[in-house]
Design a protein around this motif. Structure first.
Motif, PDB file in Angstrom:
ATOM      1  N   ILE A  59       0.850  -1.184   0.000  1.00 48.89           N
ATOM      2  CA  ILE A  59       0.000   0.000   0.000  1.00 48.89           C
ATOM      3  C   ILE A  59       0.889   1.239   0.000  1.00 48.89           C
ATOM      4  N   ILE A  60       0.742   2.069  -1.012  1.00 49.94           N
ATOM      5  CA  ILE A  60       1.537   3.293  -1.107  1.00 49.94           C
ATOM      6  C   ILE A  60       1.017   4.281  -0.064  1.00 49.94           C
ATOM      7  N   THR A  61       1.879   4.617   0.895  1.00 49.28           N
ATOM      8  CA  THR A  61       1.540   5.568   1.947  1.00 49.28           C
ATOM      9  C   THR A  61       2.813   5.976   2.676  1.00 49.28           C
ATOM     10  N   SER A  62       2.848   7.197   3.141  1.00 48.25           N
ATOM     11  CA  SER A  62       3.959   7.640   3.982  1.00 48.25           C
ATOM     12  C   SER A  62       3.578   7.525   5.455  1.00 48.25           C
ATOM     13  N   SER A  63       2.398   6.957   5.737  1.00 50.82           N
ATOM     14  CA  SER A  63       1.878   6.860   7.103  1.00 50.82           C
ATOM     15  C   SER A  63       1.888   5.434   7.647  1.00 50.82           C
ATOM     16  N   GLY A  64       2.749   4.590   7.115  1.00 47.30           N
ATOM     17  CA  GLY A  64       2.767   3.190   7.516  1.00 47.30           C
ATOM     18  C   GLY A  64       2.952   2.981   9.003  1.00 47.30           C
ATOM     19  N   GLU A  65       3.916   3.678   9.602  1.00 48.86           N
ATOM     20  CA  GLU A  65       4.163   3.523  11.033  1.00 48.86           C
ATOM     21  C   GLU A  65       2.957   3.959  11.848  1.00 48.86           C
ATOM     22  N   ARG A  66       2.332   5.057  11.460  1.00 50.28           N
ATOM     23  CA  ARG A  66       1.155   5.551  12.171  1.00 50.28           C
ATOM     24  C   ARG A  66       0.000   4.556  12.062  1.00 50.28           C
ATOM     25  N   LEU A  67      -0.195   3.983  10.870  1.00 44.20           N
ATOM     26  CA  LEU A  67      -1.263   3.002  10.685  1.00 44.20           C
ATOM     27  C   LEU A  67      -1.020   1.761  11.543  1.00 44.20           C
ATOM     28  N   ILE A  68       0.215   1.288  11.576  1.00 45.36           N
ATOM     29  CA  ILE A  68       0.553   0.131  12.411  1.00 45.36           C
ATOM     30  C   ILE A  68       0.236   0.429  13.871  1.00 45.36           C
ATOM     31  N   ASN A  69       0.673   1.582  14.363  1.00 46.87           N
ATOM     32  CA  ASN A  69       0.435   1.931  15.769  1.00 46.87           C
ATOM     33  C   ASN A  69      -1.050   2.013  16.086  1.00 46.87           C
ATOM     34  N   ARG A  70      -1.809   2.655  15.221  1.00 47.42           N
ATOM     35  CA  ARG A  70      -3.248   2.802  15.465  1.00 47.42           C
ATOM     36  C   ARG A  70      -3.961   1.444  15.434  1.00 47.42           C
ATOM     37  N   LEU A  71      -3.622   0.609  14.447  1.00 49.62           N
ATOM     38  CA  LEU A  71      -4.264  -0.707  14.363  1.00 49.62           C
ATOM     39  C   LEU A  71      -3.907  -1.574  15.557  1.00 49.62           C
ATOM     40  N   CYS A  72      -2.651  -1.548  15.956  1.00 50.03           N
ATOM     41  CA  CYS A  72      -2.235  -2.382  17.082  1.00 50.03           C
ATOM     42  C   CYS A  72      -2.911  -1.945  18.380  1.00 50.03           C
ATOM     43  N   VAL A 132      -9.031  -6.647   7.605  1.00 52.65           N
ATOM     44  CA  VAL A 132      -7.824  -5.818   7.653  1.00 52.65           C
ATOM     45  C   VAL A 132      -7.992  -4.582   6.771  1.00 52.65           C
ATOM     46  N   GLU A 133      -8.529  -4.757   5.579  1.00 52.54           N
ATOM     47  CA  GLU A 133      -8.711  -3.622   4.673  1.00 52.54           C
ATOM     48  C   GLU A 133      -9.652  -2.574   5.265  1.00 52.54           C
ATOM     49  N   SER A 134     -10.775  -2.998   5.805  1.00 52.34           N
ATOM     50  CA  SER A 134     -11.724  -2.022   6.356  1.00 52.34           C
ATOM     51  C   SER A 134     -11.125  -1.263   7.532  1.00 52.34           C
ATOM     52  N   HIS A 135     -10.341  -1.936   8.350  1.00 47.08           N
ATOM     53  CA  HIS A 135      -9.706  -1.258   9.485  1.00 47.08           C
ATOM     54  C   HIS A 135      -8.594  -0.316   9.024  1.00 47.08           C
ATOM     55  N   ALA A 181      -6.842   5.232   8.450  1.00 48.96           N
ATOM     56  CA  ALA A 181      -6.159   6.207   7.595  1.00 48.96           C
ATOM     57  C   ALA A 181      -6.885   7.549   7.557  1.00 48.96           C
ATOM     58  N   ASN A 182      -8.110   7.583   8.089  1.00 48.13           N
ATOM     59  CA  ASN A 182      -8.928   8.805   8.087  1.00 48.13           C
ATOM     60  C   ASN A 182      -9.129   9.318   6.668  1.00 48.13           C
ATOM     61  N   ASP A 183      -8.625  10.503   6.357  1.00 50.41           N
ATOM     62  CA  ASP A 183      -8.864  11.125   5.055  1.00 50.41           C
ATOM     63  C   ASP A 183      -7.849  10.726   3.983  1.00 50.41           C
ATOM     64  N   GLU A 184      -6.825   9.966   4.350  1.00 49.12           N
ATOM     65  CA  GLU A 184      -5.829   9.549   3.357  1.00 49.12           C
ATOM     66  C   GLU A 184      -6.398   8.393   2.533  1.00 49.12           C
ATOM     67  N   PRO A 185      -6.536   8.577   1.225  1.00 47.87           N
ATOM     68  CA  PRO A 185      -7.058   7.471   0.404  1.00 47.87           C
ATOM     69  C   PRO A 185      -6.006   6.371   0.264  1.00 47.87           C
ATOM     70  N   LEU A 186      -6.428   5.132   0.486  1.00 44.67           N
ATOM     71  CA  LEU A 186      -5.522   3.995   0.346  1.00 44.67           C
ATOM     72  C   LEU A 186      -6.012   3.114  -0.794  1.00 44.67           C
ATOM     73  N   GLU A 187      -5.097   2.712  -1.647  1.00 46.58           N
ATOM     74  CA  GLU A 187      -5.425   1.738  -2.693  1.00 46.58           C
ATOM     75  C   GLU A 187      -4.846   0.404  -2.245  1.00 46.58           C
ATOM     76  N   ILE A 188      -5.740  -0.543  -1.948  1.00 51.67           N
ATOM     77  CA  ILE A 188      -5.321  -1.840  -1.420  1.00 51.67           C
ATOM     78  C   ILE A 188      -5.710  -2.914  -2.431  1.00 51.67           C
ATOM     79  N   VAL A 189      -4.697  -3.557  -2.986  1.00 49.85           N
ATOM     80  CA  VAL A 189      -4.915  -4.643  -3.945  1.00 49.85           C
ATOM     81  C   VAL A 189      -4.236  -5.879  -3.390  1.00 49.85           C
ATOM     82  N   TRP A 190      -5.037  -6.877  -3.069  1.00 51.08           N
ATOM     83  CA  TRP A 190      -4.508  -8.119  -2.506  1.00 51.08           C
ATOM     84  C   TRP A 190      -4.018  -9.037  -3.614  1.00 51.08           C
ATOM     85  N   GLU A 191      -2.870  -9.621  -3.407  1.00 45.86           N
ATOM     86  CA  GLU A 191      -2.300 -10.608  -4.343  1.00 45.86           C
ATOM     87  C   GLU A 191      -2.199 -11.939  -3.616  1.00 45.86           C
ATOM     88  N   ASN A 192      -2.841 -12.965  -4.185  1.00 47.01           N
ATOM     89  CA  ASN A 192      -2.744 -14.286  -3.557  1.00 47.01           C
ATOM     90  C   ASN A 192      -2.726 -15.367  -4.597  1.00 47.01           C
TER      91      ASN A 192
END
Length: 93
Positions: free
Chosen positions: A8-21, A74-77, A82-93
């Protein structure tokens, strides 16, 4: 074991991890540092790793039918945290 991964392209990865955890620590087993996390769900595991420009999320389940469900949770959370930051999440499996 069924696996799924998203970069997921974002500069907020650490913040997202902290909030989710913090959110999930009340009801799930959570291990996390500043740039990495492991969340253990009843039906699988979520690993997250923050890089400067992206968040890498990997999911692993015992059964294929649980993978879609875990992707949705996981995607919905992530979107909610992320609040107002749009995230493009494409799962590869």
């Amino acid at each position: 074991m069924p696996l799924s991964r998203a970069e997921i392209i974002t500069s907020s990865g650490e913040r997202l991890i902290n909030r989710l955890c913090k959110h999930w620590a009340h009801k799930l087993e959570v291990e996390h540092g500043e740039q990495e996390a492991k969340i253990t769900f009843a039906n699988g595991t979520c690993l997250m790793h923050a890089e400067p420009d992206r968040l890498i999320v990997s999911l692993e389940t015992l059964e294929e039918n649980h993978l879609d469900q875990l992707e949705g949770v996981v995607e919905s959370h992530l979107v909610r945290m992320a609040n107002d930051e749009p995230l493009e999440i494409v799962w590869e499996n």
